[in-house]
Design a protein around this motif. Structure first.
Motif, PDB file in Angstrom:
ATOM      1  N   THR A  11       0.809  -1.224   0.000  1.00  0.00           N
ATOM      2  CA  THR A  11       0.000   0.000   0.000  1.00  0.00           C
ATOM      3  C   THR A  11       0.842   1.275   0.000  1.00  0.00           C
ATOM      4  N   GLY A  12       2.135   1.131   0.248  1.00  0.00           N
ATOM      5  CA  GLY A  12       3.007   2.299   0.316  1.00  0.00           C
ATOM      6  C   GLY A  12       3.011   2.980   1.665  1.00  0.00           C
ATOM      7  N   SER A  13       2.242   2.445   2.627  1.00  0.00           N
ATOM      8  CA  SER A  13       2.192   3.072   3.948  1.00  0.00           C
ATOM      9  C   SER A  13       3.477   2.889   4.740  1.00  0.00           C
ATOM     10  N   VAL A  14       4.391   2.033   4.239  1.00  0.00           N
ATOM     11  CA  VAL A  14       5.671   1.874   4.919  1.00  0.00           C
ATOM     12  C   VAL A  14       6.443   3.195   4.935  1.00  0.00           C
ATOM     13  N   ARG A  15       6.205   4.048   3.930  1.00  0.00           N
ATOM     14  CA  ARG A  15       6.870   5.351   3.906  1.00  0.00           C
ATOM     15  C   ARG A  15       6.433   6.204   5.083  1.00  0.00           C
ATOM     16  N   ALA A  16       5.145   6.134   5.422  1.00  0.00           N
ATOM     17  CA  ALA A  16       4.655   6.880   6.584  1.00  0.00           C
ATOM     18  C   ALA A  16       5.255   6.333   7.873  1.00  0.00           C
ATOM     19  N   SER A  17       5.381   4.994   7.958  1.00  0.00           N
ATOM     20  CA  SER A  17       5.977   4.382   9.155  1.00  0.00           C
ATOM     21  C   SER A  17       7.412   4.833   9.341  1.00  0.00           C
ATOM     22  N   LEU A  18       8.166   4.880   8.245  1.00  0.00           N
ATOM     23  CA  LEU A  18       9.566   5.299   8.326  1.00  0.00           C
ATOM     24  C   LEU A  18       9.698   6.811   8.514  1.00  0.00           C
ATOM     25  N   LEU A  19       8.665   7.563   8.133  1.00  0.00           N
ATOM     26  CA  LEU A  19       8.679   9.002   8.375  1.00  0.00           C
ATOM     27  C   LEU A  19       8.501   9.309   9.851  1.00  0.00           C
ATOM     28  N   TRP A  20       7.583   8.599  10.486  1.00  0.00           N
ATOM     29  CA  TRP A  20       7.318   8.843  11.903  1.00  0.00           C
ATOM     30  C   TRP A  20       8.386   8.215  12.799  1.00  0.00           C
ATOM     31  N   VAL A  21       8.986   7.121  12.334  1.00  0.00           N
ATOM     32  CA  VAL A  21      10.073   6.480  13.106  1.00  0.00           C
ATOM     33  C   VAL A  21      11.275   6.380  12.167  1.00  0.00           C
ATOM     34  N   PRO A  22      12.056   7.442  12.044  1.00  0.00           N
ATOM     35  CA  PRO A  22      13.149   7.469  11.050  1.00  0.00           C
ATOM     36  C   PRO A  22      14.227   6.418  11.279  1.00  0.00           C
ATOM     37  N   ARG A  23      14.417   5.988  12.512  1.00  0.00           N
ATOM     38  CA  ARG A  23      15.425   4.962  12.782  1.00  0.00           C
ATOM     39  C   ARG A  23      14.850   3.600  12.391  1.00  0.00           C
ATOM     40  N   ARG A  24      15.329   3.078  11.304  1.00  0.00           N
ATOM     41  CA  ARG A  24      14.696   1.905  10.704  1.00  0.00           C
ATOM     42  C   ARG A  24      14.773   0.662  11.574  1.00  0.00           C
ATOM     43  N   HIS A  25      15.833   0.542  12.349  1.00  0.00           N
ATOM     44  CA  HIS A  25      15.929  -0.637  13.197  1.00  0.00           C
ATOM     45  C   HIS A  25      14.816  -0.655  14.239  1.00  0.00           C
ATOM     46  N   ARG A  26      14.335   0.538  14.635  1.00  0.00           N
ATOM     47  CA  ARG A  26      13.232   0.594  15.589  1.00  0.00           C
ATOM     48  C   ARG A  26      11.936   0.101  14.973  1.00  0.00           C
ATOM     49  N   VAL A  27      11.719   0.425  13.700  1.00  0.00           N
ATOM     50  CA  VAL A  27      10.512  -0.026  13.019  1.00  0.00           C
ATOM     51  C   VAL A  27      10.479  -1.547  12.974  1.00  0.00           C
ATOM     52  N   GLN A  28      11.579  -2.145  12.541  1.00  0.00           N
ATOM     53  CA  GLN A  28      11.615  -3.602  12.440  1.00  0.00           C
ATOM     54  C   GLN A  28      11.545  -4.255  13.812  1.00  0.00           C
ATOM     55  N   ALA A  29      12.286  -3.724  14.776  1.00  0.00           N
ATOM     56  CA  ALA A  29      12.284  -4.314  16.115  1.00  0.00           C
ATOM     57  C   ALA A  29      10.899  -4.220  16.750  1.00  0.00           C
ATOM     58  N   ALA A  30      10.210  -3.093  16.534  1.00  0.00           N
ATOM     59  CA  ALA A  30       8.871  -2.935  17.098  1.00  0.00           C
ATOM     60  C   ALA A  30       7.897  -3.938  16.485  1.00  0.00           C
ATOM     61  N   LYS A  31       7.948  -4.101  15.167  1.00  0.00           N
ATOM     62  CA  LYS A  31       7.080  -5.075  14.509  1.00  0.00           C
ATOM     63  C   LYS A  31       7.370  -6.484  15.015  1.00  0.00           C
ATOM     64  N   ALA A  32       8.655  -6.827  15.104  1.00  0.00           N
ATOM     65  CA  ALA A  32       9.034  -8.168  15.551  1.00  0.00           C
ATOM     66  C   ALA A  32       8.579  -8.421  16.983  1.00  0.00           C
ATOM     67  N   LEU A  33       8.754  -7.441  17.856  1.00  0.00           N
ATOM     68  CA  LEU A  33       8.378  -7.621  19.257  1.00  0.00           C
ATOM     69  C   LEU A  33       6.871  -7.751  19.410  1.00  0.00           C
ATOM     70  N   VAL A  34       6.128  -6.926  18.700  1.00  0.00           N
ATOM     71  CA  VAL A  34       4.671  -6.951  18.826  1.00  0.00           C
ATOM     72  C   VAL A  34       4.100  -8.286  18.355  1.00  0.00           C
ATOM     73  N   VAL A  35       4.515  -8.754  17.182  1.00  0.00           N
ATOM     74  CA  VAL A  35       3.975 -10.020  16.685  1.00  0.00           C
ATOM     75  C   VAL A  35       4.507 -11.198  17.503  1.00  0.00           C
ATOM     76  N   ALA A  36       5.705 -11.072  18.079  1.00  0.00           N
ATOM     77  CA  ALA A  36       6.235 -12.139  18.931  1.00  0.00           C
ATOM     78  C   ALA A  36       5.404 -12.278  20.202  1.00  0.00           C
ATOM     79  N   VAL A  37       5.056 -11.153  20.814  1.00  0.00           N
ATOM     80  CA  VAL A  37       4.230 -11.193  22.027  1.00  0.00           C
ATOM     81  C   VAL A  37       2.850 -11.759  21.711  1.00  0.00           C
ATOM     82  N   ALA A  38       2.251 -11.279  20.619  1.00  0.00           N
ATOM     83  CA  ALA A  38       0.934 -11.785  20.230  1.00  0.00           C
ATOM     84  C   ALA A  38       0.986 -13.288  19.938  1.00  0.00           C
ATOM     85  N   SER A  39       2.042 -13.736  19.272  1.00  0.00           N
ATOM     86  CA  SER A  39       2.183 -15.148  18.934  1.00  0.00           C
ATOM     87  C   SER A  39       2.456 -16.000  20.172  1.00  0.00           C
TER      88      SER A  39
END
Length: 272
Positions: free
Chosen positions: A107-135
């Motif tokens: 959808t291209g919304s990844v650009r908005a995610s990286l705009l609000w959280v410019p440090r890319r490792h935080r974006v990936q780490a946040a996604k990984a942690l959230v889905v890990a906890v849910a799983s």
């Protein structure tokens, strides 16, 4: 007073704009986690994945226990039924974790995610942690439900110990959490659902099936160091294994870490 207000607006141009973070909003890694958690549960697909995993667990554990009863298999832990169901239910987690990444690229919304959280490792780490906890939570629920279903289907041909059942339920949750991290990393590498799913189905199911189907100790030894081969040794009790549970979960962790680092490399090197 007017000068102070004007200065504040200049330093924070988005303050007061609806849908944007103000001064009281959480920032940094905590803010990224809050954002990813909200995005995960704001779409219907996440709930459907969790419910699909629950239904698959119930069907698989009933089938597993019924076959063991009919064939008069030696008595085993009732939790092994729920642990064995992870070979199928892990794909509910795979889809859940995969779409958190690939849907944003499509959808291209990844650009908005990286705009609000410019440090890319935080974006990936946040996604990984959230889905890990849910799983992890979903995995425990799956194991509890699967154990209950299997207990009735075994019809007295399985043993039940509270400590063992609890350990296996936590193990299922932990294994699925690492599968989620593995999936997020793979999805960031491929950026496409078909590519990510092809890799994960091959790694978690097709390749182990081929290795064990062809037979031979050498191929079985290779499977022991694949994610689900190691995960199976970690989850089930009373089954002969080439190494202990601690080594098994370390193997799974190594795969998850490798995928996470590969995804981070691609995320940093390529434009969104």
């Amino acid at each position: 007073m007017t000068t102070t207000t004007t200065s504040a607006r200049r330093t924070d141009p988005f303050q007061g704009v609806r849908g944007t973070p103000g001064r009281g909003a959480p920032g940094g890694f905590a803010g990224a986690i809050a954002c990813e958690w909200t995005k995960l549960w704001s779409v219907r697909a996440s709930y459907l994945c969790v419910l699909a995993g629950l239904a698959i667990t119930a069907v698989f554990t009933f089938y597993y226990a019924s076959i063991a009863r009919i064939n008069a298999h030696p008595m085993e832990s009732v939790g092994n039924a729920a642990a064995s169901s992870a070979v199928v239910t892990q794909f509910a987690v795979v889809v859940l974790a995969m779409v958190t990444v690939t849907s944003e690229y499509s959808t291209g919304s990844v650009r908005a995610s990286l705009l609000w959280v410019p440090r890319r490792h935080r974006v990936q780490a946040a996604k990984a942690l959230v889905v890990a906890v849910a799983s992890f939570i979903a995995g425990i629920v799956y194991a509890v439900v699967g154990t209950a279903v299997a207990w009735g289907a075994f019809d007295g041909r399985a043993s039940f110990e509270a400590g063992t059942a609890l350990r296996q339920a936590l193990s299922v949750g932990l294994y699925l959490a690492f599968v989620a991290v593995l999936t997020v990393g793979t999805a960031f590498v491929t950026r496409h659902p078909a590519g990510a799913l092809s890799i994960l189905v091959t790694l978690l199911w097709a390749l182990p099936t081929v290795l064990l189907g062809v037979g031979g100790p050498e191929l079985a030894a290779v499977n022991d160091y694949l994610p689900h081969g190691a995960g199976d040794h970690f989850l089930r009790v009373g089954i002969e294994a080439p190494y202990g549970p601690a080594t098994a979960i370390l193997v799974v962790m190594a795969w998850a870490a490798a995928a996470h680092l590969a995804g981070l490399y691609v995320l940093r090197r390529r434009d969104a």
